[in-house]
Design a protein around this motif. Structure first.
Motif, mmCIF file in Angstrom:
data_model
loop_
_atom_site.group_PDB
_atom_site.id
_atom_site.type_symbol
_atom_site.label_atom_id
_atom_site.label_comp_id
_atom_site.label_asym_id
_atom_site.label_seq_id
_atom_site.Cartn_x
_atom_site.Cartn_y
_atom_site.Cartn_z
ATOM 1 N N PHE A 98 -5.651 -57.384 -20.814
ATOM 2 C CA PHE A 98 -4.875 -57.794 -21.987
ATOM 3 C C PHE A 98 -4.609 -56.602 -22.900
ATOM 4 C CE2 PHE A 98 -5.163 -58.973 -26.504
ATOM 5 C CZ PHE A 98 -4.080 -59.834 -26.628
ATOM 6 N N GLY A 147 3.079 -57.888 -27.884
ATOM 7 C CA GLY A 147 4.317 -58.652 -27.994
ATOM 8 C C GLY A 147 5.024 -58.887 -26.673
ATOM 9 N N SER A 148 4.505 -58.329 -25.582
ATOM 10 C CA SER A 148 5.166 -58.462 -24.285
ATOM 11 C C SER A 148 4.752 -59.751 -23.587
ATOM 12 C CB SER A 148 4.822 -57.272 -23.386
ATOM 13 O OG SER A 148 3.436 -57.273 -23.051
ATOM 14 N N GLN A 149 5.557 -60.202 -22.628
ATOM 15 C CA GLN A 149 5.233 -61.387 -21.838
ATOM 16 C C GLN A 149 3.997 -61.140 -20.986
ATOM 17 O OE1 GLN A 149 6.447 -64.417 -21.952
ATOM 18 N NE2 GLN A 149 5.073 -65.110 -20.311
ATOM 19 N N ARG A 197 1.449 -59.347 -21.766
ATOM 20 C CA ARG A 197 0.266 -59.481 -22.624
ATOM 21 C C ARG A 197 -0.068 -60.963 -22.840
ATOM 22 N NH1 ARG A 197 -2.312 -55.710 -26.114
ATOM 23 N NH2 ARG A 197 -3.234 -56.587 -28.018
ATOM 24 N N ALA A 198 0.972 -61.780 -23.011
ATOM 25 C CA ALA A 198 0.768 -63.215 -23.188
ATOM 26 C C ALA A 198 0.134 -63.823 -21.931
ATOM 27 C CB ALA A 198 2.089 -63.904 -23.496
ATOM 28 N N GLU A 199 0.589 -63.383 -20.760
ATOM 29 C CA GLU A 199 0.035 -63.896 -19.515
ATOM 30 C C GLU A 199 -1.434 -63.490 -19.351
ATOM 31 O OE1 GLU A 199 2.534 -62.659 -16.332
ATOM 32 O OE2 GLU A 199 4.255 -63.862 -16.982
ATOM 33 N N PHE A 208 -3.468 -63.001 -21.764
ATOM 34 C CA PHE A 208 -4.231 -63.829 -22.700
ATOM 35 C C PHE A 208 -4.529 -65.188 -22.062
ATOM 36 C CE2 PHE A 208 -4.629 -66.849 -26.253
ATOM 37 C CZ PHE A 208 -5.666 -66.238 -26.950
ATOM 38 N N GLY A 209 -3.537 -65.713 -21.339
ATOM 39 C CA GLY A 209 -3.760 -66.957 -20.603
ATOM 40 C C GLY A 209 -4.867 -66.819 -19.589
#
Length: 297
Positions: A215, A221-223, A225-227, A229-230
């Motif tokens: 992460f 702010g990138s996709q 990074r969001a993934e 986090f998931g």
């Protein structure tokens, strides 16, 4: 709608089970209010019925089913019996309305729904409705769940052979519409039962740390990074599973705790004649600590 096949072994078994249950003292008998409700829903869907009810489809009221179920859960959590009775009625209304929509399309009706559920309950409780000698051996919740899972697995395999001659996938029957946290718990539990599992809880915590590192490596702010986090959340759910913790219930408890403490903060602000946003972070943290201390005292 399906005809009742008297020679169907499952139906025959369900009928025999019902005969035995009826012979038990105190067994429920007729439910005239249920039949009355079924007729009311039918009437609302008639050509001269309610303009709203008669045009609904399974898809148009999908969210209603979800919302009513959550409202019933809220009543349970609040231990509000009167409200729970009302909310369970709203859930039942959704079941009956979907059943009537299906009946109007000659798909199935509420009797088919009840019959299939009853047969499934009988089939998944062989320790109650099967061999009487086996009942004594099933003396714990864990053993009951093992039986339930085995029967469900055989049902999925049989259904796969009936539909397309292929064995259904391990995760095929986990509803994709479930809330993400609940869905994650079911997915990880099934994968673990199939052998896709860590050796120790510490190994899972190490996985959490690994996901945290991935992460941090991604652009804020990138996709990606969001993934990542998931993936952290998914790993934490596996920690909960290994610890015997229901992640959904644990998070719900934390939400309730936060609500209680925030209500204390708002009460303190009203006493001071200010709004929470008027206070500094340090002042809010002080009120939070006080609310926390009150709970512990």
């Amino acid at each position: 709608m399906a005809d009742e096949a008297q020679d169907d072994p499952i139906i025959a078994s369900a009928e025999e089970v019902d005969r035995q249950i009826r012979a038990r003292e105190g067994a429920p008998a007729s439910h005239p209010q249920f039949d009355r409700l079924v007729r009311t829903i039918w009437r609302l869907r008639q050509p001269d019925g309610c303009p709203w009810d008669k045009v609904q489809t399974h898809h148009t009221i999908t969210k209603n089913m979800i919302e009513e179920a959550y409202e019933a859960v809220d009543a349970i959590e609040a231990e509000d019996v009167v409200h729970l009775r009302e909310e369970l009625g709203d859930v039942l209304e959704q079941v009956l309305l979907h059943s009537q929509i299906a009946a109007d399309s000659q798909e199935f009706d509420i009797d088919d729904v009840c019959r299939e559920l009853n047969e499934k309950l009988v089939r998944r409780h062989p320790h109650i409705f099967g061999d009487p000698d086996a009942a004594g051996a099933v003396d714990s919740e864990g053993k009951v769940l093992d039986i339930w899972d085995k029967v469900k697995k055989s049902e999925r395999e049989a259904k796969g052979k009936t539909v397309d001659q292929e064995k259904p996938g391990l995760l095929d029957s986990v509803p994709k519409s479930l809330p993400a946290l609940m869905q994650c718990q079911k997915i990880s539990k099934r994968a673990a039962k199939a052998g896709f599992e860590w050796d120790t809880v510490q190994d899972v915590w190490d996985q959490v740390e690994s996901e945290r590192a991935e992460f941090d490596a991604e652009e804020p702010g990138s996709q990606a990074r969001a993934e990542e986090f998931g993936d952290i959340l998914f790993s934490l759910v596996n920690v909960a599973r290994r610890e015997g913790i229901d992640a959904e219930e644990a998070l719900a408890a934390s939400n309730r705790k936060f609500r209680r403490r925030w209500a204390v903060i708002e009460g303190a602000c009203r006493e001071r004649g200010v709004e929470p946003e008027d206070l500094s972070t340090a002042e809010l943290n002080e009120l939070w600590s006080a609310a926390k201390a009150d709970e512990c005292s």
